[in-house]
Motif scaffolding. Sequence first.
Motif, PDB file in Angstrom:
ATOM      1  N   LEU A 143       8.306   8.253   5.975  1.00  9.43           N
ATOM      2  CA  LEU A 143       7.350   7.153   5.858  1.00  9.43           C
ATOM      3  C   LEU A 143       7.018   6.862   4.401  1.00  9.43           C
ATOM      4  O   LEU A 143       6.922   5.704   3.987  1.00  9.43           O
ATOM      5  N   VAL A 144       6.861   7.917   3.616  1.00 11.21           N
ATOM      6  CA  VAL A 144       6.567   7.742   2.191  1.00 11.21           C
ATOM      7  C   VAL A 144       7.737   7.071   1.487  1.00 11.21           C
ATOM      8  O   VAL A 144       7.568   6.130   0.694  1.00 11.21           O
ATOM      9  N   LEU A 145       8.953   7.553   1.771  1.00 15.73           N
ATOM     10  CA  LEU A 145      10.142   6.946   1.169  1.00 15.73           C
ATOM     11  C   LEU A 145      10.304   5.490   1.599  1.00 15.73           C
ATOM     12  O   LEU A 145      10.686   4.625   0.796  1.00 15.73           O
ATOM     13  N   GLY A 146      10.003   5.219   2.882  1.00 13.72           N
ATOM     14  CA  GLY A 146      10.074   3.844   3.369  1.00 13.72           C
ATOM     15  C   GLY A 146       9.078   2.937   2.672  1.00 13.72           C
ATOM     16  O   GLY A 146       9.384   1.796   2.332  1.00 13.72           O
ATOM     17  N   ILE A 153      10.021  -0.319   0.373  1.00 16.32           N
ATOM     18  CA  ILE A 153       9.631  -1.678   0.728  1.00 16.32           C
ATOM     19  C   ILE A 153       8.567  -2.244  -0.207  1.00 16.32           C
ATOM     20  O   ILE A 153       8.283  -3.444  -0.181  1.00 16.32           O
ATOM     21  N   TYR A 154       7.974  -1.383  -1.054  1.00 13.75           N
ATOM     22  CA  TYR A 154       6.879  -1.834  -1.926  1.00 13.75           C
ATOM     23  C   TYR A 154       7.265  -3.013  -2.816  1.00 13.75           C
ATOM     24  O   TYR A 154       6.491  -3.972  -2.936  1.00 13.75           O
ATOM     25  N   PHE A 164       0.274  -3.115 -10.831  1.00 14.86           N
ATOM     26  CA  PHE A 164       0.689  -2.755  -9.474  1.00 14.86           C
ATOM     27  C   PHE A 164      -0.298  -3.229  -8.411  1.00 14.86           C
ATOM     28  O   PHE A 164      -0.150  -2.912  -7.240  1.00 14.86           O
ATOM     29  N   LYS A 165      -1.305  -3.982  -8.822  1.00 20.83           N
ATOM     30  CA  LYS A 165      -2.287  -4.499  -7.871  1.00 20.83           C
ATOM     31  C   LYS A 165      -1.627  -5.505  -6.941  1.00 20.83           C
ATOM     32  O   LYS A 165      -0.936  -6.412  -7.374  1.00 20.83           O
TER      33      LYS A 165
END
Length: 276
Positions: free
Chosen positions: A16-19, A23-24, A45-46
């Motif tokens: 989930l973290v890698l996903g 996708i970020y 990064f806001k």
Amino acid sequence: MSGRRSLTGLLHLLLLVLGAVWIYPFIWMLFSSLKTNTEYINAGFKLLPEAAQWDNYARAWKVGHFSTYFANSVIITCTTVVIVIVMCALTGYALGRVAFPGRKLFVLAITATMFIPKGYTIIPIYQIIKSLGLLNTLPGIILAESSGAHVLFILLYMTYFHNLPKELEEAAEMDGCGFIRTFVRVMLPLAKPIIATTAIMQFIWTWNSFFVPLIFSINKPDLRTLAVGMYSFVGEHTVDWSGMAAGASISLIPVIVVFIVFQRFFIEGISGSVKG
């Protein structure tokens, strides 16, 4: 048992973290398309904008001429996909079902072309398009995009057709079907998973293609595709970053829709070819 569950839970959490990291950038681009240029530059990064600027999409569509670029992309991509499907299906059918002299050598030869960068072939392609009188035209761009061996698709079709029962061809011959008629009426309808795989992959590649449309529309901006049209946001001294983000978001919508609609056939095509 509890240890295995804990390990599975940690693995899921890691995925989930890698996903989320994967996708970020896409989510960041979507939110950036709703910011002002000043906010875009200073936000870091806001994610969330102070106030949604939906005018960015209107500016990209009208001022940035994305309505024209979108239409060009649809025409070029859809036509290219049809041409590639027909060419690769016919070639794969011949290689998969007909044992002719030099067949293996031919397969090795076209497979070797996978290692030739497309940039090295652009000059002969340009000369051919020019000699046909198709420079600065949509047919010229379509012909340039659909050129090449498309080795991956040919091999997918070849493997799929090779594994189909020979009795299908024999039954078609008894009904009076020739080689082409057997291909069109019997074999091709059975290759829907490979057709979908070819359509999805070629659609994505052509839709996102930059180099070929840039070369063949450099003297006629009205023929630009969405990928090349991003240049319209770059001025001599400034860049419309929020407009560019809005344009990029618009260009991604068809790719996402096509993949969602055909993903089942895409997976079936890949898995069927691998098994073969």
